[in-house]
Design an enzyme around this catalytic site. Structure first.
Site, short mmCIF file in Angstrom:
data_model
loop_
_atom_site.label_atom_id
_atom_site.label_comp_id
_atom_site.label_asym_id
_atom_site.label_seq_id
_atom_site.Cartn_x
_atom_site.Cartn_y
_atom_site.Cartn_z
N HIS A 72 0.84 -1.20 0.00
CA HIS A 72 0.00 0.00 0.00
C HIS A 72 0.88 1.25 0.00
O HIS A 72 1.71 1.41 0.88
CB HIS A 72 -0.91 0.03 1.24
CG HIS A 72 -2.09 -0.89 1.13
ND1 HIS A 72 -3.22 -0.73 1.87
CD2 HIS A 72 -2.31 -1.96 0.33
CE1 HIS A 72 -4.09 -1.67 1.55
NE2 HIS A 72 -3.56 -2.44 0.62
N TYR A 200 -9.26 5.22 7.55
CA TYR A 200 -9.38 5.59 8.96
C TYR A 200 -10.43 6.71 9.02
O TYR A 200 -10.22 7.77 8.44
CB TYR A 200 -8.05 6.13 9.49
CG TYR A 200 -6.97 5.06 9.68
CD1 TYR A 200 -6.80 4.45 10.92
CD2 TYR A 200 -6.14 4.68 8.63
CE1 TYR A 200 -5.80 3.49 11.11
CE2 TYR A 200 -5.15 3.71 8.82
CZ TYR A 200 -4.99 3.12 10.06
OH TYR A 200 -4.02 2.17 10.25
N PRO A 292 -4.11 0.18 18.76
CA PRO A 292 -3.87 -0.30 17.39
C PRO A 292 -3.97 0.77 16.31
O PRO A 292 -3.63 0.51 15.16
CB PRO A 292 -4.94 -1.38 17.20
CG PRO A 292 -5.98 -1.12 18.23
CD PRO A 292 -5.30 -0.45 19.37
N LYS A 296 1.17 -0.24 15.07
CA LYS A 296 2.57 -0.32 15.47
C LYS A 296 2.95 -1.55 16.31
O LYS A 296 4.13 -1.87 16.44
CB LYS A 296 2.94 0.94 16.30
CG LYS A 296 3.07 2.18 15.45
CD LYS A 296 4.32 2.16 14.62
CE LYS A 296 4.26 3.05 13.42
NZ LYS A 296 4.19 2.39 12.13
N TYR A 383 4.07 6.32 10.15
CA TYR A 383 3.20 5.18 9.83
C TYR A 383 3.97 4.09 9.11
O TYR A 383 3.80 2.90 9.40
CB TYR A 383 2.01 5.65 8.98
CG TYR A 383 0.92 4.60 8.84
CD1 TYR A 383 -0.12 4.53 9.76
CD2 TYR A 383 0.92 3.69 7.78
CE1 TYR A 383 -1.11 3.57 9.65
CE2 TYR A 383 -0.06 2.72 7.66
CZ TYR A 383 -1.08 2.66 8.59
OH TYR A 383 -2.05 1.70 8.47
P1 RFL Z 1 1.69 -11.94 21.73
O1 RFL Z 1 1.22 -12.03 20.32
O2 RFL Z 1 0.71 -11.56 22.78
O3 RFL Z 1 2.33 -13.36 22.09
C1 RFL Z 1 2.69 -13.70 23.40
C2 RFL Z 1 2.67 -15.21 23.52
O4 RFL Z 1 3.05 -15.57 24.86
C3 RFL Z 1 2.19 -16.61 25.29
N1 RFL Z 1 2.14 -16.62 26.75
C4 RFL Z 1 2.79 -17.53 27.50
N2 RFL Z 1 3.57 -18.55 27.17
C5 RFL Z 1 4.06 -19.32 28.17
N3 RFL Z 1 3.77 -19.10 29.49
C6 RFL Z 1 2.97 -18.09 29.86
N4 RFL Z 1 2.67 -17.90 31.15
C7 RFL Z 1 2.46 -17.24 28.84
N5 RFL Z 1 1.65 -16.15 28.85
C8 RFL Z 1 1.48 -15.78 27.58
C9 RFL Z 1 0.84 -16.26 24.65
O5 RFL Z 1 -0.03 -17.38 24.60
C10 RFL Z 1 1.28 -15.77 23.28
O6 RFL Z 1 1.32 -16.81 22.33
O7 RFL Z 1 2.92 -10.95 21.88
P2 RFL Z 1 4.14 -10.64 20.86
O8 RFL Z 1 4.70 -11.93 20.31
O9 RFL Z 1 5.01 -9.68 21.54
O10 RFL Z 1 3.44 -9.95 19.59
C11 RFL Z 1 2.82 -8.68 19.72
C12 RFL Z 1 1.66 -8.56 18.74
O11 RFL Z 1 0.83 -9.69 18.85
C13 RFL Z 1 0.83 -7.28 18.98
O12 RFL Z 1 1.66 -6.20 19.27
C14 RFL Z 1 -0.04 -6.91 17.77
O13 RFL Z 1 -1.01 -7.90 17.52
C15 RFL Z 1 -0.74 -5.56 17.99
N6 RFL Z 1 -1.67 -5.20 16.92
C16 RFL Z 1 -1.21 -4.64 15.74
N7 RFL Z 1 0.11 -4.47 15.52
C17 RFL Z 1 0.57 -3.97 14.34
O14 RFL Z 1 1.78 -3.83 14.19
N8 RFL Z 1 -0.28 -3.63 13.31
C18 RFL Z 1 -1.62 -3.77 13.44
O15 RFL Z 1 -2.32 -3.51 12.47
C19 RFL Z 1 -2.14 -4.27 14.69
N9 RFL Z 1 -3.45 -4.44 14.87
C20 RFL Z 1 -3.04 -5.39 17.08
C21 RFL Z 1 -3.92 -4.99 16.02
C22 RFL Z 1 -3.57 -5.97 18.23
C23 RFL Z 1 -4.93 -6.14 18.37
N10 RFL Z 1 -5.39 -6.75 19.56
C24 RFL Z 1 -6.38 -7.76 19.61
C25 RFL Z 1 -4.68 -6.56 20.81
C26 RFL Z 1 -5.27 -5.14 16.15
C27 RFL Z 1 -5.80 -5.69 17.32
C28 RFL Z 1 -7.30 -5.79 17.41
C1 PHB Z 2 -5.88 -4.51 10.86
O1 PHB Z 2 -6.00 -4.76 9.65
O2 PHB Z 2 -6.16 -5.36 11.73
C2 PHB Z 2 -5.41 -3.18 11.29
C3 PHB Z 2 -4.92 -2.29 10.35
C4 PHB Z 2 -4.50 -1.03 10.74
C5 PHB Z 2 -4.57 -0.68 12.07
C6 PHB Z 2 -5.03 -1.58 13.03
C7 PHB Z 2 -5.45 -2.84 12.64
O3 PHB Z 2 -4.17 0.57 12.44
#
Ligand code: RFL
Ligand code: PHB
Length: 388
Positions: A72, A200, A292, A296, A383
């Site tokens: 994109h 957005y 989110p 980032k 971004y």
């Molecule tokens: P995770 O993915 O939470 O993984 C942590 C892992 O540790 C395990 N765990 C354990 N394992 C052993 N013993 C324990 N006691 C444990 N406790 C926990 C868990 O089961 C899990 O498997 O952290 P990690 O690896 O640091 O990754 C971070 C990302 O997942 C997170 O920052 C992103 O998903 C955030 N996020 C977004 N980030 C972006 O860069 N771009 C996006 O567009 C974006 N959109 C989002 C998002 C997060 C969202 N939610 C649901 C929080 C959109 C959403 C809706």
């Molecule tokens: C997503 O596609 O899940 C998404 C994209 C952009 C954002 C947050 C989440 O800023």
């Protein structure tokens, strides 16, 4: 059991770190609380910075990303005054790639399996010991059996709720936090995305985001009060509310269908400092959370892992300087992303206590973004990702 680096958490941070270290000849063990199916069932991030894409390529997991990721060159923003575009490519020559976190994680598991990595899933009662000595270790339960792993270093990649951060004594860390008074209700649906790029939307009824995973899979979010529950939102009610908040020309053509996933995520900014205590290092959501809105979270996890893998590889080769510098290097980049995601959140959402003054300031911010090339360049820079 003995290894060089014990990694707690098999999400994207833990798997990517393990992959990079193994490629450098360093032995790892990954401990994951959930089953692999559960980890792969989580729908999360969708937007990758170029630095993340390059790191994944260096880790040997870039092939499918290069084939299926959608580049994109800009994004759309929608306000009461209409829709406008911020052209990243034209402003600063950078792009982002749309490729789901689920797919990144799937690719990492496949690469780790091919490298015969040790990933122990369904572990419980993970506890960290002797972190300020030369001989730290982790204990846990698996299949009804108590086990122990001795390691040179322990890395906490266990997300916001994991035990690693808590293993640092409370008086040895400082926590910074902002909790936002709303959440995001997200829906994944097998429908054609609303537009070619993300939208957005700032709307009087609340924020909305139209995103995607691929040409037949859409991801949408709407701002909701924290008291709402996902199960109380029917698909029909979600689509109606989303249509109201998107620009009319987009809402008219919106393809709707059954939701595959529907959940509410709270919004929070959180940082713990430092990201190291003795031989324990923290990476990803274990150390910081961003709302989110700036896309980032996963990208910060990747840059942490980049700095940490460099530090660990150099330390095993006899040079500890980069590992010593890890927390400071990572935190500089983290705070820049904290600021950006807080700013994106503040200009796009409707706050419950928003005054008329706040409203006017928000409109002025958006007008700047619409009309000033320099404001667009600053947004594009943040971004698409600050350099590592
Ligand atoms: P995770 O993915 O939470 O993984 C942590 C892992 O540790 C395990 N765990 C354990 N394992 C052993 N013993 C324990 N006691 C444990 N406790 C926990 C868990 O089961 C899990 O498997 O952290 P990690 O690896 O640091 O990754 C971070 C990302 O997942 C997170 O920052 C992103 O998903 C955030 N996020 C977004 N980030 C972006 O860069 N771009 C996006 O567009 C974006 N959109 C989002 C998002 C997060 C969202 N939610 C649901 C929080 C959109 C959403 C809706
Ligand atoms: C997503 O596609 O899940 C998404 C994209 C952009 C954002 C947050 C989440 O800023």
């Amino acid at each position: 059991m003995r290894t060089q680096v014990a990694i707690i958490g098999g999400g994207p941070s833990g798997l990517l770190l393990s992959q990079l270290l193994m490629r450098a000849g360093i032995a790892t063990v990954v401990l994951e609380r959930q089953t692999r199916a559960h980890v792969l069932g989580r729908i999360r991030a969708g937007v990758l910075e170029q630095g993340t894409v390059e790191l994944l390529r260096r880790a040997g997991v870039g092939a499918r990303l290069d084939r299926e990721g959608i580049v994109h060159e800009g994004t759309m923003l929608s306000t009461a005054g209409g829709m406008f575009r911020v052209d990243f490519k034209a402003r600063i020559g950078e792009v982002v790639t749309v490729y789901g976190q689920t797919e990144v994680t799937r690719d990492l598991y496949a690469a780790q399996d091919a490298a015969s990595a040790t990933i122990l899933d369904e572990v419980s009662e993970v506890a960290l010991h002797d972190l300020t000595t030369e001989a730290p270790y982790v204990t846990f339960q698996r299949g009804g059996e108590a086990q122990r792993i001795d390691a040179d270093y322990i890395v906490g990649c266990d997300g916001f709720h994991g035990p690693s951060r808590q293993a640092i004594p409370r008086d040895k860390r400082t926590e910074y936090e902002r909790v936002y008074p709303f959440g995001w209700l997200g829906v994944l649906s097998r429908t054609r995305p609303a537009a070619e790029e993300l939208i957005y939307a700032n709307h009087p009824r609340g924020f909305a985001l139209a995103s995607m995973r691929n040409p037949t899979l859409s991801r949408y979010y709407i701002q909701v009060p924290l008291t709402d529950r996902a199960e109380d939102w029917s698909d029909a009610a979600f689509w109606d509310e989303l249509r109201r908040r998107l620009p009319a020309e987009v809402a008219e053509g919106l393809e709707t269908g059954p939701s595959i996933e529907k959940s509410i995520a709270p919004l929070r900014s959180f940082v713990t400092e430092p990201m190291r205590w003795g031989r324990l290092f923290l990476a990803g959501d274990a150390a910081h959370i961003v709302p989110p809105t700036g896309a980032k979270g996963l990208n910060l996890a990747a840059s942490d892992v980049h700095y940490l893998s460099e530090g660990l590889i150099a330390a095993f080769a006899g040079d500890g300087a980069a590992l010593e510098a890890y927390s400071d290097r990572a935190l500089t980049r983290i705070w820049a992303a904290m600021r950006f995601s807080w700013w994106m959140t503040s200009i796009l959402h409707r706050f419950p206590d928003q005054t008329d003054f706040d409203q006017k300031i928000q409109e002025a911010e958006l007008r700047q973004l619409e009309t000033l090339a320099s404001a667009q360049a600053a947004m594009a820079r943040n971004y698409t990702g600050l350099p590592y």
